[in-house]
Scaffold this motif. Structure first.
Motif, mmCIF file in Angstrom:
data_model
loop_
_atom_site.group_PDB
_atom_site.id
_atom_site.type_symbol
_atom_site.label_atom_id
_atom_site.label_comp_id
_atom_site.label_asym_id
_atom_site.label_seq_id
_atom_site.Cartn_x
_atom_site.Cartn_y
_atom_site.Cartn_z
ATOM 1 N N LYS A 109 5.004 -0.115 2.138
ATOM 2 C CA LYS A 109 4.679 1.306 2.015
ATOM 3 C C LYS A 109 4.482 1.914 3.398
ATOM 4 O O LYS A 109 3.789 1.338 4.232
ATOM 5 C CB LYS A 109 3.399 1.424 1.182
ATOM 6 C CG LYS A 109 3.014 2.817 0.792
ATOM 7 C CD LYS A 109 1.782 2.724 -0.094
ATOM 8 C CE LYS A 109 1.488 3.979 -0.815
ATOM 9 N NZ LYS A 109 0.320 3.832 -1.680
ATOM 10 N N THR A 138 8.075 4.102 -0.323
ATOM 11 C CA THR A 138 7.736 2.794 -0.870
ATOM 12 C C THR A 138 9.010 2.029 -1.177
ATOM 13 O O THR A 138 9.904 2.558 -1.833
ATOM 14 C CB THR A 138 6.905 2.960 -2.169
ATOM 15 O OG1 THR A 138 5.806 3.822 -1.903
ATOM 16 C CG2 THR A 138 6.387 1.629 -2.657
ATOM 17 N N PHE A 143 7.576 -7.951 4.502
ATOM 18 C CA PHE A 143 8.769 -7.309 3.945
ATOM 19 C C PHE A 143 9.958 -7.495 4.880
ATOM 20 O O PHE A 143 11.061 -7.810 4.441
ATOM 21 C CB PHE A 143 8.499 -5.816 3.693
ATOM 22 C CG PHE A 143 9.509 -5.180 2.780
ATOM 23 C CD1 PHE A 143 9.336 -5.224 1.395
ATOM 24 C CD2 PHE A 143 10.628 -4.531 3.275
ATOM 25 C CE1 PHE A 143 10.261 -4.653 0.535
ATOM 26 C CE2 PHE A 143 11.558 -3.954 2.430
ATOM 27 C CZ PHE A 143 11.374 -4.011 1.057
ATOM 28 N N THR A 155 10.334 -1.658 -2.800
ATOM 29 C CA THR A 155 9.900 -2.811 -3.571
ATOM 30 C C THR A 155 11.068 -3.787 -3.732
ATOM 31 O O THR A 155 12.160 -3.382 -4.115
ATOM 32 C CB THR A 155 9.396 -2.369 -4.967
ATOM 33 O OG1 THR A 155 8.422 -1.335 -4.790
ATOM 34 C CG2 THR A 155 8.771 -3.523 -5.716
ATOM 35 N N ASP A 177 8.327 -8.959 -6.037
ATOM 36 C CA ASP A 177 6.908 -8.604 -6.147
ATOM 37 C C ASP A 177 6.312 -8.178 -4.803
ATOM 38 O O ASP A 177 5.108 -8.072 -4.648
ATOM 39 C CB ASP A 177 6.102 -9.774 -6.743
ATOM 40 C CG ASP A 177 6.230 -11.050 -5.920
ATOM 41 O OD1 ASP A 177 6.919 -11.037 -4.882
ATOM 42 O OD2 ASP A 177 5.633 -12.060 -6.329
ATOM 43 N N THR A 226 5.908 -5.255 -1.926
ATOM 44 C CA THR A 226 6.004 -3.806 -1.741
ATOM 45 C C THR A 226 5.642 -3.439 -0.308
ATOM 46 O O THR A 226 4.622 -3.892 0.222
ATOM 47 C CB THR A 226 5.059 -3.065 -2.724
ATOM 48 O OG1 THR A 226 5.466 -3.371 -4.050
ATOM 49 C CG2 THR A 226 5.133 -1.560 -2.528
ATOM 50 N N ASN A 270 2.219 -4.038 4.583
ATOM 51 C CA ASN A 270 3.126 -5.163 4.316
ATOM 52 C C ASN A 270 4.411 -5.116 5.138
ATOM 53 O O ASN A 270 5.446 -5.610 4.688
ATOM 54 C CB ASN A 270 3.477 -5.256 2.822
ATOM 55 C CG ASN A 270 2.318 -5.772 2.003
ATOM 56 O OD1 ASN A 270 1.470 -6.487 2.513
ATOM 57 N ND2 ASN A 270 2.277 -5.403 0.743
ATOM 58 N N LYS A 295 14.180 -1.375 -4.520
ATOM 59 C CA LYS A 295 13.966 -0.036 -5.066
ATOM 60 C C LYS A 295 13.263 0.784 -3.993
ATOM 61 O O LYS A 295 12.218 0.394 -3.477
ATOM 62 C CB LYS A 295 13.118 -0.080 -6.339
ATOM 63 C CG LYS A 295 12.937 1.314 -6.923
ATOM 64 C CD LYS A 295 12.198 1.329 -8.230
ATOM 65 C CE LYS A 295 12.153 2.763 -8.757
ATOM 66 N NZ LYS A 295 11.431 2.863 -10.009
ATOM 67 N N SER A 296 13.848 1.915 -3.652
ATOM 68 C CA SER A 296 13.309 2.786 -2.607
ATOM 69 C C SER A 296 12.899 4.119 -3.230
ATOM 70 O O SER A 296 13.706 4.767 -3.900
ATOM 71 C CB SER A 296 14.382 3.010 -1.535
ATOM 72 O OG SER A 296 13.960 3.999 -0.622
#
Length: 127
Positions: A121, A112, A18, A114, A117, A119, A14, A99-100
């Protein structure tokens, strides 16, 4: 368990959606998606230095577990953050709604991020 070492990017999921959500321009996204970045981590107790080299771009962040610090995002923006350690192999922080989580398992680091919704990676192996 020490995070210290050099790690080469093996795979990422992604990346494009992202980076678009972060507001990076398409040309930067296209340049960055196929470059194998190298992450160098130096851990000294609760102090960490992260250096991520992607092509000619170098991103450096330094922090101490549990203390507020300035961190640079992939977009170049600087934000305040507090990194916490969970167990002895997981670093967790929130950066401007992202959020890491960076987790070390043996010679593999899984990072990862986020946002809502979405994410992103990255998996890197020690070299």
């Amino acid at each position: 368990m020490s995070f210290t070492g050099k790690y080469e990017l093996q795979s990422q999921e992604n990346f494009e959606p992202f980076m678009k959500a972060l507001g990076l321009p398409d040309d930067q996204i296209q340049k960055g998606k196929d470059i194998k970045s190298i992450s160098e981590i130096v851990q000294d107790g609760k102090k960490f230095k992260f250096t991520v080299t992607t092509g000619s771009r170098v991103l450096k962040n330094e922090f101490t577990i549990g203390e507020e610090c300035d961190m640079e995002l992939l977009s170049g923006e600087k934000v305040k953050a507090v990194v916490q350690m969970e167990g002895n192999n997981k670093l967790v922080t929130n950066l401007k709604g992202i959020k890491s989580v960076t987790e070390l398992n043996g010679d593999t680091i899984t990072h990862t991020m986020t946002m809502g919704d979405l994410t992103f990676k990255r998996i890197s192996k020690r070299i």
